[in-house]
Design an enzyme around this catalytic site. Sequence first.
Site, PDB file in Angstrom:
ATOM      1  CE  LYS A  42      -4.327   0.759   2.496  1.00 18.10           C
ATOM      2  NZ  LYS A  42      -4.891   0.714   3.849  1.00 18.10           N
TER       3      LYS A  42
HETATM    4  C1  E4P Z   1      -8.270   1.573   3.944  1.00 17.38           C
HETATM    5  O1  E4P Z   1      -7.490   0.779   3.455  1.00 17.38           O
HETATM    6  C2  E4P Z   1      -8.076   2.232   5.245  1.00 17.38           C
HETATM    7  O2  E4P Z   1      -7.340   1.369   6.072  1.00 17.38           O
HETATM    8  C3  E4P Z   1      -9.354   2.526   5.964  1.00 17.38           C
HETATM    9  O3  E4P Z   1     -10.488   2.160   5.223  1.00 17.38           O
HETATM   10  C4  E4P Z   1      -9.409   3.868   6.596  1.00 17.38           C
HETATM   11  O4  E4P Z   1     -10.647   4.016   7.233  1.00 17.38           O
HETATM   12  P1  E4P Z   1     -10.922   5.097   8.385  1.00 17.38           P
HETATM   13  O5  E4P Z   1     -11.272   6.382   7.728  1.00 17.38           O
HETATM   14  O6  E4P Z   1     -12.087   4.520   9.122  1.00 17.38           O
HETATM   15  O7  E4P Z   1      -9.682   5.170   9.219  1.00 17.38           O
END
Ligand code: E4P
Length: 218
Positions: free
Chosen positions: A83
């Site tokens: 990522k």
């Molecule tokens: C996606 O890969 C992220 O880890 C995640 O969806 C972030 O979500 P949040 O806004 O609830 O932290």
Amino acid sequence: MKFFIDTADIAEIRDLAATGLVDGVTTNPSLIHKSGRNFIEVVKEICAVVEGPVSAEVTATEHAKMLAEGRKLAKIADNVCVKVPLTPDGLKTCKALRTEGIMVNVTLCFSAAQALLAAKADASFISPFVGRLDDVGSDGMELIEEIVQIYHAYDSIRTEVLVASVRHPIHVIQSAKMGADVATLPPAVLRQMFNHPLTDKGLAAFLADWAKTGQTIL
Ligand code: E4P
């Protein structure tokens, strides 16, 4: 539509993977912090539980170091998806990792322009954060609609739309209606999707009547 789960909690992952409904996992540095676990160890463990892509995020912000981190993370298991953040260095790293055959999830996407760039960088997944857009008064789902429309307009785009920052089942339903490829769900949201009071009420009534028949199936 594929369902990933958005957590680094291995107990939750094992529990939900047992339903057969989990196609992958996404983690981020905040979720790793919440888990209290060693990053490399927990990613390795998750990769052994779930066959599909497991996103593990780089923490460097400069290309050369991001690339080195990405290569290291990709060696943990075949199903690691590196990522990277949606920055110029992140997209440069995405392109380089993709030419090496490594899966890449481009994260922190908040606009259609950014999603277009990620597709140009041949990202495996683009992660638009719908909940965080809703939080600041923008409509997160409008962004999903735009990205799906753009990606579908070009056969050459292979990038999958991975709806992230999901807060409730309605985000998932709307994403499915729009044709998003994947949604990554916090465990609580996946559990909420099973629930309907009429299912509980109906089942209770069926079981009560069945008991009155005095029969068993097995
Ligand atoms: C996606 O890969 C992220 O880890 C995640 O969806 C972030 O979500 P949040 O806004 O609830 O932290």
